[in-house]
Motif scaffolding. Structure first.
Motif, PDB file in Angstrom:
ATOM      1  N   UNK A 155       8.987  -0.497 -14.892  1.00 36.08           N
ATOM      2  CA  UNK A 155      10.106  -1.100 -14.187  1.00 36.08           C
ATOM      3  C   UNK A 155       9.956  -1.032 -12.679  1.00 36.08           C
ATOM      4  N   UNK A 156       9.454   0.108 -12.193  1.00 30.88           N
ATOM      5  CA  UNK A 156       9.241   0.254 -10.746  1.00 30.88           C
ATOM      6  C   UNK A 156       8.210  -0.752 -10.247  1.00 30.88           C
ATOM      7  N   UNK A 157       7.165  -0.964 -11.032  1.00 32.70           N
ATOM      8  CA  UNK A 157       6.118  -1.919 -10.648  1.00 32.70           C
ATOM      9  C   UNK A 157       6.627  -3.353 -10.730  1.00 32.70           C
ATOM     10  N   UNK A 158       7.398  -3.643 -11.774  1.00 33.66           N
ATOM     11  CA  UNK A 158       7.890  -5.019 -11.947  1.00 33.66           C
ATOM     12  C   UNK A 158       8.885  -5.387 -10.854  1.00 33.66           C
ATOM     13  N   UNK A 159       9.713  -4.412 -10.436  1.00 28.80           N
ATOM     14  CA  UNK A 159      10.680  -4.706  -9.372  1.00 28.80           C
ATOM     15  C   UNK A 159       9.988  -5.058  -8.061  1.00 28.80           C
ATOM     16  N   UNK A 160       8.752  -4.619  -7.940  1.00 32.80           N
ATOM     17  CA  UNK A 160       7.991  -4.909  -6.721  1.00 32.80           C
ATOM     18  C   UNK A 160       6.990  -6.039  -6.929  1.00 32.80           C
ATOM     19  N   UNK A 204       0.820  -1.207   0.000  1.00 30.75           N
ATOM     20  CA  UNK A 204       0.000   0.000   0.000  1.00 30.75           C
ATOM     21  C   UNK A 204       0.859   1.265   0.000  1.00 30.75           C
ATOM     22  N   UNK A 205       1.930   1.238   0.778  1.00 29.64           N
ATOM     23  CA  UNK A 205       2.833   2.392   0.838  1.00 29.64           C
ATOM     24  C   UNK A 205       3.486   2.645  -0.515  1.00 29.64           C
ATOM     25  N   UNK A 214       3.157   5.957  -2.924  1.00 28.66           N
ATOM     26  CA  UNK A 214       4.333   6.699  -3.356  1.00 28.66           C
ATOM     27  C   UNK A 214       4.329   6.890  -4.876  1.00 28.66           C
ATOM     28  N   UNK A 215       4.063   5.825  -5.611  1.00 27.89           N
ATOM     29  CA  UNK A 215       4.032   5.910  -7.072  1.00 27.89           C
ATOM     30  C   UNK A 215       2.894   6.816  -7.529  1.00 27.89           C
TER      31      UNK A 215
END
Length: 391
Positions: free
Chosen positions: A70-75, A40-41, A45-46
């Motif tokens: 990329x930010x979503x895939x890394x998570x 959720x955090x 942030x995104x």
């Protein structure tokens, strides 16, 4: 501070922030796991980054979209990564090779969940490898992801979609995107897809398929189709001149993957022959401790540890000068993965011979100290004021 200084952030500013956010939350997930609070955090942030982009009228371009995916895939948020990708069309943004690289990486990270599940299934090794693979596939088909969908099927659908979209847009693979796709297929246990990619790009006139790509094919196949892994290794590194292409020298990554394939097939003799051939053909490339570790595992899996391990040490450590790692000492000294008492005795003797009695004594003292500390902690817990121990 940029705004206070009268500097208006541009797309590059927000791309940097998205990339850093992805790396930060990925490191947090590696440490603490994918907790609901962390997810959720991260989404907040995104979302805040994107809202600030809108408030400053900064338009998303393909670089910004790639950073967001990329930010979503890394998570490991594959669903959101693909939703973001689909929103590119409504913004008239054409994806590029980096877009699909990030999507393949997202699928690869989802594939890690499959590997994590397998690590806890504890499926035994039957005599035939195909039988074991059938058991694994049956077990995975019954496991659902967080959305209730079959974990393996849904993840495979995502990577299929990404590959189709890449072909639809006419985007050519780079070495990075091709390698990421192979890794994703390997994590999702799709050997036939990896073989198809190899056959397509090994015989192609382009230079997209490079040494890293071929080595990754061998590595990704080593545990899910070891026979194909060995075939590809031989075709690339022994017969590349037949394909009218420059000779490709095998690297240690490919060699160790080859030994891992031999481990699945319980063929320690073949593994040692391949290592010896590598040393003969590549005298300028020294072997590593990882190769030594891979051979020990192969010897254990082949049921010939006591007979083979001393010869492996003589060849690699004594003759070739390979320096064993501390991890190898611990595994040998404790007999990790060895069921027979004779194997464990030989293993412990090898550890003492390679590292010396002083190292073994220091290790014993360290383990005893840790054990005493744990006992002390347990005693402290018993002394608490909870009201008198077990009821």
């Amino acid at each position: 501070r940029m705004l206070d200084a009268g500097i208006v952030p541009d797309a590059a500013s927000f791309v940097t922030e998205l990339v850093l956010a992805g790396k930060f939350y990925a490191s947090m997930m590696d440490r603490d796991g994918s907790t609901l609070r962390l997810v959720q955090d991260r989404r907040r942030r995104v979302s805040n980054i994107l809202l600030r982009m809108q408030s400053l009228h900064v338009k998303m371009d393909v670089v910004a979209y790639n950073a967001l995916i990329g930010a979503l895939s890394r998570n490991n948020d594959v669903e959101s990564a693909f939703k973001t990708y689909k929103s590119m069309a409504s913004s008239n943004i054409t994806p590029d090779a980096v877009t699909f690289l990030e999507l393949f990486l997202a699928c690869e990270r989802r594939g890690r969940e499959v590997s994590d599940v397998l690590a806890h299934l504890n499926i035994p090794y039957p005599t035939h490898g195909e039988k074991r693979e059938e058991m694994i596939q049956a077990a995975l088909s019954d496991i659902n992801d967080s959305s209730g969908d079959p974990l393996l099927i849904k993840a495979r659908e995502y990577v299929d979609e990404a590959e189709r979209e890449m072909e639809l847009y006419g985007v050519r693979h780079t070495s990075e995107s091709l390698t990421a796709l192979v890794i994703a297929r390997g994590k999702l246990r799709q050997p036939e897809k990896i073989v198809r990619l190899f056959e397509t790009h090994f015989k192609a006139t382009s230079d997209i398929g490079d040494d890293r790509f071929f080595a990754t094919c061998v590595q990704s196949l080593s545990k899910i189709d070891p026979n194909e892994a060995l075939r590809i290794f031989d075709e690339v590194y022994d017969k590349s001149s037949d394909n009218e292409k420059k000779i490709i020298r095998p690297n240690l990554y490919a060699l160790n993957a080859c030994v891992a394939a031999c481990t699945e097939l319980r063929q320690i003799s073949d593994a040692r022959k391949r290592v010896s051939k590598f040393v003969k053909d590549n005298p300028a490339t020294p072997l590593s401790s990882d190769t030594l570790d891979a051979l020990f595992k192969c010897a254990a899996a082949s049921g010939a540890f006591a007979a083979q391990a001393p010869a492996i040490v003589k060849e690699l450590v004594d003759q070739l000068g390979v320096t064993p790692s501390k991890k190898i000492f611990r595994q040998l000294y404790e007999g990790v993965g060895l069921a027979h008492e004779n194997d464990r005795a030989v293993s412990k003797t090898l550890a003492q011979d390679m590292f010396g009695d002083a190292h073994a004594k220091k290790y014993e003292e360290k383990m005893a100290s840790r054990k005493n500390k744990r006992v002390g902690d347990d005693d402290d817990d018993d002394d608490g004021s909870s009201g008198g121990g077990f009821e």
